[in-house]
Scaffold this active site. Sequence first.
Site, PDB file in Angstrom:
ATOM      1  N   ARG A  21       6.336   8.899   9.067  1.00  0.00           N
ATOM      2  CA  ARG A  21       7.702   8.381   9.122  1.00  0.00           C
ATOM      3  C   ARG A  21       8.671   9.416   8.584  1.00  0.00           C
ATOM      4  NH1 ARG A  21       8.809   9.910   4.906  1.00  0.00           N
ATOM      5  NH2 ARG A  21       8.348   9.058   2.853  1.00  0.00           N
ATOM      6  N   ASP A  30      13.666   2.273  -2.718  1.00  0.00           N
ATOM      7  CA  ASP A  30      12.811   1.145  -2.352  1.00  0.00           C
ATOM      8  C   ASP A  30      12.103   0.577  -3.578  1.00  0.00           C
ATOM      9  OD1 ASP A  30      11.225   3.488  -2.485  1.00  0.00           O
ATOM     10  OD2 ASP A  30       9.783   2.730  -1.006  1.00  0.00           O
ATOM     11  N   SER A 122       2.159  11.288   5.404  1.00  0.00           N
ATOM     12  CA  SER A 122       0.810  11.407   5.946  1.00  0.00           C
ATOM     13  C   SER A 122      -0.184  10.630   5.093  1.00  0.00           C
ATOM     14  CB  SER A 122       0.401  12.881   6.015  1.00  0.00           C
ATOM     15  OG  SER A 122       0.435  13.491   4.734  1.00  0.00           O
ATOM     16  N   ASP A 166       7.067   2.988   3.028  1.00  0.00           N
ATOM     17  CA  ASP A 166       6.193   3.710   3.941  1.00  0.00           C
ATOM     18  C   ASP A 166       5.274   2.767   4.703  1.00  0.00           C
ATOM     19  OD1 ASP A 166       7.418   5.909   2.900  1.00  0.00           O
ATOM     20  OD2 ASP A 166       5.674   6.640   1.798  1.00  0.00           O
TER      21      ASP A 166
END
Length: 392
Positions: A21, A30, A122, A166
């Site tokens: 992302r 977040d 990743s 994520d």
Amino acid sequence: MPSTPPTPSSDQAHLVRAPGRVNLIGEHVDYCGLSVFPMALRRSVRIEFSPRPDREVRLANRAPGFAPSAFAVSERIPPASPGDWGNYARAAAQALAQRFPDLRGIDALVESDLPIAAGLSSSSALVVATALAILHANGKTVALLELMDLLARGERYVGTAGGGMDQAIILGARPGCASRIDFQPLRLTPTVVPTGWRFIVASSLVRAEKSGAAQQAYNERTRACDEARRLVASRLGLPEDTVYRTLLAAASVDELLKVAGASLPPLLSRRFRHVITEGTRVRQAEAAMAAGDVDAFGQLLDASHHSLRDDYEVSHPELDRLVELARKAGAAGARLTGAGFGGSIVALCRVERAPDVVSALQEEFYAPRGADDVERHMFAAEPSGGAELVRA
């Protein structure tokens, strides 16, 4: 236990894909419970796997430098050494084992075209892909929002006090869209990325090891944000457990920053200022994208980078240089993306200006540093759909 785990036969193996992302705006908020605005990438982690009759998970990785990894699925899985890639698979397996008893393991072969330690998630993509593989191998399903939350909490196994962005975007992204992600309760709201826009992702060539050297600095910032929130809430006469979203509803941004400036030590005041201002930029960026206003979105990217550099202090000279070059070449705006301390930038430009931006970064950043295979370090980010079972 064999030193080299067996790998599944390609003609019999199942296949899952979990995208990376790029967070467009809303960085380091977040875990404060504030909204973020990422999109998934076409680049991804893929796992070929087959079920095992026992509880063992045996992993191999096509990429050089990643040793095989093996462990038994249980509610308490001992970690490998800090920074070991297999800990992300362990995180997924442990989280699922606490939800489902008696899970079988898998033989798995991992491959990825995502840059590693580049701020493009990743690691979380590996967590999600491993979880989907184990779930499918055991015939289990978990509701999407529940799985997002389960894996966000589960990934803290590696020691990073992160939020839930994520896992949410990797699982819930829609093709062609960025998504505003809200927390408490968790929900995703997609916005179509205008066809005339191009987001360019460019690596600084400085590894952003969120599970390694930068972990302490990352976690220090989560603690600082929490302390600043409690102090400001108390100063306003609110309970100490008042969340950031409630603070923003209780007072204007200017009022909050005035209170913070008068009552917090300088470091906490800067951290607080980043969270409050970055939190307001998310809705503004979402509105700018919906209106197709590339200049307004670009200005928000620039403001975000300045805040991350000066108030949150997570930038790096190489990131700053990339941002400078991208803006000079015609990008509407640019900023670091991901946790910082290295990693990548994201630059927004009109389609017709994209070749100029790419050429400038190649000639003025990558060439002087002797970086070959530039396509591995810099690419146009096309908004992708979320994680999926590709081959059952």
